[in-house]
Write an enzyme that holds these catalytic residues in place. Structure first.
Site, PDB file in Angstrom:
ATOM      1  N   GLY A 135       0.814  -1.251  -0.032  1.00  0.00           N
ATOM      2  CA  GLY A 135       0.003  -0.042  -0.198  1.00  0.00           C
ATOM      3  C   GLY A 135       0.795   1.303   0.102  1.00  0.00           C
ATOM      4  O   GLY A 135       2.180   1.205  -0.620  1.00  0.00           O
ATOM      5  N   LEU A 136       0.297   2.253   0.574  1.00  0.00           N
ATOM      6  CA  LEU A 136       1.051   3.743   0.627  1.00  0.00           C
ATOM      7  C   LEU A 136       1.447   4.287  -0.668  1.00  0.00           C
ATOM      8  O   LEU A 136       2.390   4.621  -0.900  1.00  0.00           O
ATOM      9  CB  LEU A 136       2.310   3.338   1.547  1.00  0.00           C
ATOM     10  CG  LEU A 136       2.198   3.136   2.984  1.00  0.00           C
ATOM     11  CD1 LEU A 136       3.406   3.061   3.868  1.00  0.00           C
ATOM     12  CD2 LEU A 136       1.118   4.284   3.658  1.00  0.00           C
ATOM     13  N   CYS A 137       0.558   3.816  -1.654  1.00  0.00           N
ATOM     14  CA  CYS A 137       0.783   4.188  -3.181  1.00  0.00           C
ATOM     15  C   CYS A 137      -0.394   5.037  -3.682  1.00  0.00           C
ATOM     16  O   CYS A 137      -0.934   4.983  -4.896  1.00  0.00           O
ATOM     17  CB  CYS A 137       1.246   3.293  -3.953  1.00  0.00           C
ATOM     18  SG  CYS A 137       0.039   1.790  -3.873  1.00  0.00           S
ATOM     19  N   GLY A 138      -1.152   6.045  -2.852  1.00  0.00           N
ATOM     20  CA  GLY A 138      -2.300   6.668  -3.156  1.00  0.00           C
ATOM     21  C   GLY A 138      -3.444   5.705  -3.441  1.00  0.00           C
ATOM     22  O   GLY A 138      -3.838   4.468  -2.925  1.00  0.00           O
TER      23      GLY A 138
END
Length: 377
Positions: free
Chosen positions: A141-144
């Site tokens: 994750g942590l990719c918008g």
């Protein structure tokens, strides 16, 4: 003699006759004078204001330290993504000419053999009853909105297939997609494939073997790729690409004669401009033209087509994996860049609030000391 509960009006420059009364009242109730100097929103509700302010300063210090640590993490993740995205971008750009030339050659050979009685299982067009969707998502994750955009695209395509009355199955690639589809009881999942980081031909071949077996055994009549197309470092688009059968757009119909090609099918949008992939929404088709008379086949074109179709599957799936990875890294780099900027801004605002509260506390303590000294004189 003097009551601390009585209201007192204090001017900015009190007279000498009222100083003793002012100091005595301040010692009895320091907050009575201090409240005249604070904004209304800064007034604490606790009866002991200085204790409340001390706790608030401690909480502000902890929060500022937390924001600093978060900023270090996001900045490190941004640098790591920036270092990886260059390699992924080069893989996409370097592999693009080969895949485009291969698709053009296969379509040219396939069209030249339409008049002949050719038995190539991967080019057979039959009425569509079931569609296989290969959905490619990220592993982290942590990719918008990268993963959610691909999943929404797949859900939209599934809704369209249901509207046409067609059955479907999903081959999910990537941990985020696997986690999502494994929780969906109403979605038929054929297989869940875990990502292995940077895509390789071995991983693409494993997916291609599953797709090949599903299509050849006629378990599915059409195979589509749902992935994120890499446009640039700041832009990527989720697209749907027809993988099998190898046919021209608008020629794949269901048993009722309805065209089942996706509206945004990206099969014939293989165009580049100045070395960058250009997304075109028009019905653009790669024009290979007739086979050159100077070209000679040592073997029968049917045998060549049969031999190159596995290479076609492997190359197209590998390209989709590479573009998806490049889009994921670019999205993570942008998301972490925005998170770092937000952390810097938040730390700045918290520091301003902390300094104001600290200055207000120091001012109150100085006033208390001066008032006590004046009261003793």
């Amino acid at each position: 003699m003097y009551s601390s509960n009585l209201p007192i009006w204090v001017s900015s420059k009190p007279s000498n006759s009222n100083k003793n009364i002012l100091f005595y009242q301040f010692n009895q109730n320091p907050f009575l004078q201090f409240s005249k100097r604070l904004p209304p929103k800064s007034l604490p509700q606790s009866p002991s204001p200085f204790t409340r302010i001390h706790c608030r300063l401690r909480e502000l210090r902890k929060r500022i330290e937390t924001v600093k640590n978060t900023q270090k993490i996001t900045e490190a993740m941004k640098l790591v993504a920036a270092a990886k995205v260059r390699r992924a971008q080069e893989a996409v750009i370097n592999g693009r000419p080969f895949t485009e030339a291969l698709v053009e050659l296969l379509y040219t050979i396939n069209e030249s053999l339409q008049c002949d009685d050719v038995d190539c299982p991967l080019t057979v067009i039959r009425p569509v009853k079931k569609v296989a969707l290969v959905v490619i998502t990220g592993d982290r994750g942590l990719c918008g909105s990268f993963n959610s955009a691909v999943i929404k695209k797949a859900e939209s395509r599934i809704s369209d297939l249901k509207g046409l009355g067609l059955d479907y199955t999903v081959i999910s690639v990537g941990k985020k997609g696997n986690s999502y589809f494994s929780r969906k009881d109403d979605v038929s999942v054929e297989r869940l494939v875990e990502g292995v980081g940077f895509p390789t031909a071995k991983e693409a071949q494993m997916i291609a073997d599953d797709v090949f077996s599903l299509f050849v055994t006629e378990e599915v009549d059409k195979v589509e790729l749902v992935y994120t197309k890499f446009v640039s470092l700041v832009k990527s688009d989720p697209v749907i690409r027809t993988l099998l059968p190898l046919s021209v757009r608008g020629q794949v119909f269901d048993v009722n004669g309805n065209c089942v090609d996706a509206v945004e099918d990206e099969l014939f949008m293989l165009t580049t401009k100045e070395g960058k992939l250009a997304v075109e929404r028009d019905k653009v088709r790669v024009e290979g033209g007739p086979i050159s008379p100077l070209m000679q086949f040592e073997q029968d074109p049917v045998q060549i087509l049969d031999a190159m179709m596995p290479l076609y599957l492997n190359s197209q799936i590998l390209r989709a994996l590479q573009e998806s990875l490049a889009s994921e890294l670019a999205a993570r780099m942008n998301a972490m860049s925005n998170a770092t900027d937000n952390a810097v801004e938040l730390k700045k605002n918290l520091s301003i609030v902390y300094n104001r509260e600290r200055q207000a506390k120091i001012t109150g303590e100085i006033l208390e000391i001066v008032a006590g000294a004046e009261a003793l004189t």
